[in-house]
Motif scaffolding. Structure first.
Motif, PDB file in Angstrom:
ATOM      1  N   ILE A 145       0.858  -1.209   0.024  1.00 29.85           N
ATOM      2  CA  ILE A 145      -0.131   0.014  -0.030  1.00 29.85           C
ATOM      3  C   ILE A 145       0.851   1.146  -0.028  1.00 29.85           C
ATOM      4  O   ILE A 145       0.659   2.337  -0.768  1.00 29.85           O
ATOM      5  N   GLN A 146       1.913   1.209   0.744  1.00 29.04           N
ATOM      6  CA  GLN A 146       2.669   2.459   0.795  1.00 29.04           C
ATOM      7  C   GLN A 146       3.567   2.475  -0.348  1.00 29.04           C
ATOM      8  O   GLN A 146       3.798   3.573  -1.004  1.00 29.04           O
ATOM      9  N   ASP A 147       3.739   1.617  -1.247  1.00 30.17           N
ATOM     10  CA  ASP A 147       4.337   1.572  -2.817  1.00 30.17           C
ATOM     11  C   ASP A 147       3.262   2.295  -3.478  1.00 30.17           C
ATOM     12  O   ASP A 147       3.601   3.109  -4.470  1.00 30.17           O
ATOM     13  N   TYR A 148       2.164   1.908  -3.469  1.00 33.46           N
ATOM     14  CA  TYR A 148       1.027   2.227  -4.310  1.00 33.46           C
ATOM     15  C   TYR A 148       0.655   3.847  -4.032  1.00 33.46           C
ATOM     16  O   TYR A 148       0.495   4.540  -5.098  1.00 33.46           O
ATOM     17  N   GLU A 149       1.026   4.373  -2.751  1.00 29.68           N
ATOM     18  CA  GLU A 149       0.701   5.781  -2.441  1.00 29.68           C
ATOM     19  C   GLU A 149       1.727   6.648  -3.332  1.00 29.68           C
ATOM     20  O   GLU A 149       1.406   7.860  -3.384  1.00 29.68           O
ATOM     21  N   LYS A 150       2.957   5.952  -3.453  1.00 26.54           N
ATOM     22  CA  LYS A 150       3.907   6.636  -4.383  1.00 26.54           C
ATOM     23  C   LYS A 150       3.939   6.368  -5.933  1.00 26.54           C
ATOM     24  O   LYS A 150       4.153   7.369  -6.565  1.00 26.54           O
ATOM     25  N   THR A 151       3.430   5.198  -6.220  1.00 24.31           N
ATOM     26  CA  THR A 151       3.474   5.113  -7.750  1.00 24.31           C
ATOM     27  C   THR A 151       2.169   5.047  -8.362  1.00 24.31           C
ATOM     28  O   THR A 151       2.092   5.074  -9.544  1.00 24.31           O
ATOM     29  N   HIS A 152       1.011   4.985  -7.560  1.00 22.86           N
ATOM     30  CA  HIS A 152      -0.302   4.789  -7.944  1.00 22.86           C
ATOM     31  C   HIS A 152      -0.303   3.677  -9.078  1.00 22.86           C
ATOM     32  O   HIS A 152      -1.309   3.489 -10.094  1.00 22.86           O
ATOM     33  N   ALA A 153       0.342   2.556  -8.956  1.00 27.02           N
ATOM     34  CA  ALA A 153       0.476   1.393  -9.868  1.00 27.02           C
ATOM     35  C   ALA A 153       0.247   0.122  -9.039  1.00 27.02           C
ATOM     36  O   ALA A 153       0.668   0.103  -7.872  1.00 27.02           O
ATOM     37  N   SER A 154      -0.041  -1.037  -9.724  1.00 29.26           N
ATOM     38  CA  SER A 154      -0.113  -2.165  -9.453  1.00 29.26           C
ATOM     39  C   SER A 154       1.380  -2.796  -8.734  1.00 29.26           C
ATOM     40  O   SER A 154       2.260  -2.365  -9.399  1.00 29.26           O
ATOM     41  N   THR A 155       1.483  -3.509  -7.559  1.00 27.88           N
ATOM     42  CA  THR A 155       2.695  -4.113  -7.068  1.00 27.88           C
ATOM     43  C   THR A 155       2.427  -5.387  -6.340  1.00 27.88           C
ATOM     44  O   THR A 155       1.487  -5.796  -5.857  1.00 27.88           O
ATOM     45  N   ILE A 156       3.537  -6.308  -6.816  1.00 28.91           N
ATOM     46  CA  ILE A 156       3.441  -7.621  -6.622  1.00 28.91           C
ATOM     47  C   ILE A 156       4.567  -7.933  -5.665  1.00 28.91           C
ATOM     48  O   ILE A 156       5.746  -7.331  -5.779  1.00 28.91           O
ATOM     49  N   ALA A 157       4.156  -8.699  -4.518  1.00 23.60           N
ATOM     50  CA  ALA A 157       5.242  -9.079  -3.407  1.00 23.60           C
ATOM     51  C   ALA A 157       5.873 -10.322  -4.117  1.00 23.60           C
ATOM     52  O   ALA A 157       5.561 -11.037  -4.770  1.00 23.60           O
ATOM     53  N   VAL A 158       7.387 -10.183  -4.029  1.00 21.32           N
ATOM     54  CA  VAL A 158       8.007 -11.131  -4.417  1.00 21.32           C
ATOM     55  C   VAL A 158       9.334 -11.648  -3.317  1.00 21.32           C
ATOM     56  O   VAL A 158       9.532 -10.601  -2.619  1.00 21.32           O
ATOM     57  N   MET A 159      10.059 -12.754  -3.474  1.00 21.93           N
ATOM     58  CA  MET A 159      10.804 -13.126  -2.458  1.00 21.93           C
ATOM     59  C   MET A 159      11.893 -14.038  -3.409  1.00 21.93           C
ATOM     60  O   MET A 159      11.470 -14.822  -4.304  1.00 21.93           O
ATOM     61  N   GLU A 160      13.186 -13.907  -3.003  1.00 22.25           N
ATOM     62  CA  GLU A 160      14.121 -14.700  -3.798  1.00 22.25           C
ATOM     63  C   GLU A 160      13.995 -16.475  -3.233  1.00 22.25           C
ATOM     64  O   GLU A 160      13.743 -16.531  -2.101  1.00 22.25           O
TER      65      GLU A 160
END
Length: 306
Positions: A145-160
């Motif tokens: 959500i914090q990322d969206y507040e900066k980018t206004h774009a979809s964001t997917i969680a990933v992990m190595e």
């Protein structure tokens, strides 16, 4: 900017990896010590600022609804016996703004998310899968959500993940970082073999999506497993608007298979105030017994035994 206040939790799977336990019981109700796995997911949503939650269920999932509903007989009994601490625990499961809808046919994760179209409307929303429990200082959903507040774009969680395990996940093809841990993505690949995987960054069960995903899901052809794959729709979305990937640096607990479930139960038990000391003592004792047994088994045979 529209605030992210809705979450969707797909919970319609058959739970075949936990048969026979899940023959008549929702896998999401399997407890980690004394709390169903789905309650951990709901709590993460609430701690991330989510206000409305839709749980997509299927057949034999009624216990999920009952768990989050009031139980007046139980509450009255606890009040009469002065068990106020237990009463508080019970009441916490009912003070949630939950909605439910059924996925009538198991056509994949993408199809399950599509059931949320009317609930979501034209707002961004979080998708949270119940097989992954996430632990971090800031809840993973809140990070998205914090990322969206900066980018206004979809964001997917990933992990190595280990390279040899890429065929178990959706994998991203990263194209540099916008900031520390936030990646531009060239494309998303559903369960590639290790020799075809563009990276070792795997999608891990938390998605922040814009509502344009629904039109893509409605027209999405079946993919891997002859199911409507959410990863395929996200890849299509990435061609028309930016989709980012946030690398998760916290602790991920995979409760989707038997061994992962057992490990999670043990680790959460070691933090549970009622059982942690007894469990720690038991594990030390058991570990010593197993070590002694292994030592005996590895002693070479004597000449007489040979």
């Amino acid at each position: 900017m529209t605030k992210v206040k809705k979450a969707v939790i797909p919970a319609a799977g058959l739970g075949t990896r936990f048969l026979p336990a899940t023959k008549a019981m929702a896998k999401e109700m399997l407890p980690i010590v004394d709390k169903p796995t789905i309650q951990f997911i709901v709590e993460e949503a609430l701690n991330s600022g989510i206000e409305d939650i839709l749980i997509v269920t299927g057949k034999a999932k009624r216990p999920i609804e009952d768990h989050f509903d009031a139980n007046l007989e139980l509450e009255t009994n606890l009040i009469a016996k002065g068990k106020n601490e237990l009463l508080k625990v019970v009441e916490e499961t009912t003070d949630v703004n939950l909605h439910f809808i059924r996925q009538s046919h198991p056509k994949g994760l993408g199809h399950a998310v599509l059931q949320a179209k009317a609930f979501v409307g034209d707002e961004p929303f979080i998708v949270m899968l119940g097989d992954d429990l996430m632990k971090d200082t800031i809840p993973l959903s809140k990070q998205l959500i914090q990322d969206y507040e900066k980018t206004h774009a979809s964001t997917i969680a990933v992990m190595e993940v280990p390279h040899e395990e890429t065929s178990k996940y959706g994998i991203i093809h990263p194209e540099g970082q916008v900031e520390e841990g936030l990646y531009n993505v060239k494309n998303f690949v559903e369960k590639p073999s290790p020799d075809q995987a563009p990276s070792d960054l795997a999608i891990i069960g938390r998605y922040l999506l814009t509502p344009e995903i629904f039109e893509l899901l409605e027209n999405q052809a079946p993919g891997a497993g002859d199911e409507i794959q959410l990863t395929d729709a996200i890849d299509a979305l990435n061609r028309t608007q930016r989709v980012f990937a946030r690398e998760f640096k916290g602790k991920r607990y995979d409760v989707g298979d038997k061994f992962g479930f057992l490990k999670t139960s043990i680790e959460y038990g070691l933090e549970h105030r009622e059982v942690k000391e007894a469990l720690e003592d038991y594990l030390i004792e058991l570990g010593q017994e197993l070590l002694d047994k292994k030592t005996v088994d590895e002693v070479p045979e004597t000449k007489e035994e040979q």
